[in-house]
Design an enzyme around this catalytic site. Structure first.
Site, PDB file in Angstrom:
ATOM      1  CG  ASP A   1      -1.990   0.941   1.211  1.00 52.78           C
ATOM      2  OD1 ASP A   1      -2.152   1.832   0.047  1.00 52.78           O
ATOM      3  OD2 ASP A   1      -2.961   0.651   1.872  1.00 52.78           O
ATOM      4  CG  ASP A   2      -0.239   4.774   0.190  1.00 52.01           C
ATOM      5  OD1 ASP A   2      -1.187   4.327  -0.810  1.00 52.01           O
ATOM      6  OD2 ASP A   2      -0.607   5.530   0.904  1.00 52.01           O
TER       7      ASP A   2
ATOM      8  CB  CYS B   1      -6.648   2.476  -1.701  1.00 52.61           C
ATOM      9  SG  CYS B   1      -5.309   2.704  -0.870  1.00 52.61           S
TER      10      CYS B   1
ATOM     11  NE  ARG C   1      -6.129  -1.143  -1.881  1.00 51.12           N
ATOM     12  CZ  ARG C   1      -4.765  -1.873  -1.108  1.00 51.12           C
ATOM     13  NH1 ARG C   1      -4.989  -3.045  -0.589  1.00 51.12           N
ATOM     14  NH2 ARG C   1      -3.874  -1.147  -0.734  1.00 51.12           N
TER      15      ARG C   1
ATOM     16  CE  LYS D   1      -6.370   0.046   1.985  1.00 51.82           C
ATOM     17  NZ  LYS D   1      -5.273   1.369   1.720  1.00 51.82           N
TER      18      LYS D   1
ATOM     19  CG  HIS E   1      -9.748   0.719   0.760  1.00 56.08           C
ATOM     20  ND1 HIS E   1      -9.032   1.517   0.483  1.00 56.08           N
ATOM     21  CD2 HIS E   1     -10.980   1.120   1.360  1.00 56.08           C
ATOM     22  CE1 HIS E   1      -9.584   2.723   0.809  1.00 56.08           C
ATOM     23  NE2 HIS E   1     -10.789   2.511   1.288  1.00 56.08           N
TER      24      HIS E   1
ATOM     25  CB  SER F   1      -7.019   3.578   4.460  1.00 57.05           C
ATOM     26  OG  SER F   1      -7.105   3.297   2.981  1.00 57.05           O
TER      27      SER F   1
ATOM     28  CG  ASP G   1      -2.371   0.767  -3.003  1.00 55.13           C
ATOM     29  OD1 ASP G   1      -1.201   1.201  -2.867  1.00 55.13           O
ATOM     30  OD2 ASP G   1      -3.433   1.486  -2.448  1.00 55.13           O
ATOM     31  CG  ASN G   2      -1.859   4.094  -4.177  1.00 52.22           C
ATOM     32  OD1 ASN G   2      -2.840   3.696  -3.721  1.00 52.22           O
ATOM     33  ND2 ASN G   2      -0.798   4.817  -3.425  1.00 52.22           N
TER      34      ASN G   2
ATOM     35  CE  LYS H   1      -3.071   7.531  -1.213  1.00 55.69           C
ATOM     36  NZ  LYS H   1      -2.856   6.950   0.066  1.00 55.69           N
TER      37      LYS H   1
HETATM   38 MG    MG Z   1      -2.736   3.031  -1.461  1.00 57.62          MG
END
Ligand code: MG
Length: 483
Positions: free
Chosen positions: A53-54, A93, A97, A150, A152, A175, A300-301, A321
């Site tokens: 994530d990120d 996010c 996903r 996660k 989301h 998140s 994811d980003n 992001k």
């Molecule tokens: Mg993210």
């Protein structure tokens, strides 16, 4: 006429000329995929997707970070394939996903937000049940399926992973900065780690088992659950989707990792993530199933730059992001499967959209035939390092096309900085054009010298847009006015 209006107008014309349009066969971009068995020696290989994530393009030592050390992830990159032009389908996010799991751009699956860009704890929506996830596709082939981490994509019961093809779920459903008890602000996000500031739930299948989740041990516990899942299913074909809660801010690391990195707290968290990847790989090796398991590592980003040194790094890419600049959507992409994935650094275009058709090809599963799939089969590159099938990428923000890359060139039609930043949305009268292989930092505009290239990209954008109509947004479903 401004370009985004051109897309909208052409979409409107398509809508009035044909009330019930049929999907032209050539738009199902599955490159001849069928239920035929893939040309791999491995019958029904296992699949593990580790989804950060990120995590930014520049946050691994194998992608150039000078002080973060990620030896376990780097080993996958050097013994497998390291992709350097690998994109997510969204810079935030939830849509990212959904796109990974379905092989479809977010706009097709109700995740092109109108007001909101992601799901929040008050959201009433989720990934529609009518969408077919990788887990659902593989269940048809007898796979055991699990998700740890996660989700989301909707936290109400009807949207949970257990309703989207996963046998089991363990994780924080959205998140880790949501449900902020003491207010959502940088002081709390970047301050001393305190699990009580965030009342996020930890779920097992469809029940909340802990609240607030003890995020200090979340990576450790996710990893233990992943090892247990692999051990329990070592004799089955299995699909493990492992989307980490880290390295999304607020950061947390288990005590064993605190103070272990030259990169500070973010580096400590990366050390724990790298340890986690090492645990997964050593489990596969101990059980002697490493040669029959595809492992994918990606993010994811891009990095959440407003989180200062608690956020990651885009490396040499522009922005992060939330944006359609390269730093928002180009991420590390690593594929590892000894004996099947031919080692090398790959500069072909690839995307998380491509995972569904690629996994279908490797497992002999059926790509959904009744809908447009935006992904391409990457197995010619993975297995034989032949030329890849993907030659373009569409960069959406909410419901609009902001940019399009075709081969080396990327044209921007609308630009906008990260949210909460000062450069608002700019609908450009004339596109910007960058050669993102020569100039991954997107500094040198070639638009004036290459009008024919821009025209070619505009035609591609219009043709894509005609087949990707704006949909209702699942992310904007609330019980009442938010706040
Ligand atoms: Mg993210």
């Amino acid at each position: 006429m401004r370009l985004y209006r051109l897309f909208t107008a052409s979409l409107f014309l398509a809508a009035i000329s044909c009330a019930q349009p049929k999907i032209p066969k050539e738009l199902i971009q599955n490159d001849g995929l069928s239920s035929a068995k893939a040309p791999t020696a491995i019958e029904k290989p296992n699949v593990i997707i580790i989804f950060m994530d990120d995590l930014g393009y520049g946050d691994l030592s194998s992608y150039g970070h000078p002080t973060i050390k990620t030896p376990n992830i780097d080993r996958l990159a050097s013994e497998g394939q390291k992709w350097t032009n690998f994109y997510t389908a969204s810079s935030v996010c939830s849509p990212s996903r959904g796109a990974l799991l379905t092989g479809r751009y977010p706009i097709r699956i109700g995740l092109g937000g109108i007001k909101e860009r992601v799901f929040f704890p008050k959201s009433m929506g989720g990934l529609p049940a009518s969408e077919i996830t990788i887990a659902e596709m593989l269940k048809e082939e007898g796979y055991k399926t699990g998700i740890i981490g996660k989700w989301h994509l909707g936290h109400l019961p009807e949207y949970l992973p257990t309703r989207q093809g996963f046998d089991t779920y363990y994780g924080i459903p959205y998140s880790n900065d949501m449900d902020a008890v003491k207010g959502w602000n940088l002081t709390n996000l970047l301050g001393v780690p305190d699990i009580n500031k965030w009342n996020v739930p930890l779920m097992e299948n469809e029940s909340i088992i802990e609240r607030p989740a003890d995020q200090t041990s979340i990576t450790k516990r996710y990893t233990e659950k992943a090892v247990e899942f692999i051990e329990n299913h070592q004799a089955d074909p299995f699909f493990l989707y492992f989307p980490h809660t880290m390295v999304h801010t607020p950061l947390f690391a288990y005590e064993d990792f605190l103070g272990t990195s030259e990169r500070g707290f973010f580096g400590d968290v990366m050390n724990e993530v790298d340890w986690s990847v090492g645990q997964v790989i050593s489990t596969l090796e101990r059980l002697e199933i490493d040669r029959k398991t595809l492992v994918v590592f990606t993010s994811d980003n891009g990095p959440w730059l407003m989180m200062r040194d608690h956020g990651g790094s885009p490396g040499l890419l522009r922005e992060g992001k939330g944006t359609t600049w390269e730093g928002g959507m180009r991420v590390p992409g690593i594929f590892y499967m000894p004996g099947t994935v031919t080692p090398g650094t790959i500069t072909d275009l690839g995307s998380t959209l491509d995972l569904l058709p690629t996994i279908a090809k490797l497992t002999g599963a059926q790509v959904p035939q009744d809908r447009i799939i935006d992904g391409y089969d990457l197995t010619p590159v993975l297995q034989e390092k032949r030329k890849g099938n993907r030659n373009h990428m569409i960069f959406y923000r909410k419901q609009d096309i902001y940019a399009v890359r075709k081969e080396d060139y990327k044209a921007h039609f609308i630009t906008e900085s990260s949210y909460k930043a000062d450069n608002g949305r700019q609908e450009l009268e004339a596109p910007l054009l960058y050669n993102v292989n020569h100039d991954p930092s997107e500094r040198y505009d070639h638009a004036a010298q290459m009008p024919e290239k821009i025209e070619e990209i505009i035609q591609l954008a219009i043709s894509h847009r005609n087949d990707a109509p704006n949909m209702y947004s699942e992310m904007d479903k609330y019980p009442e006015e938010k706040n």
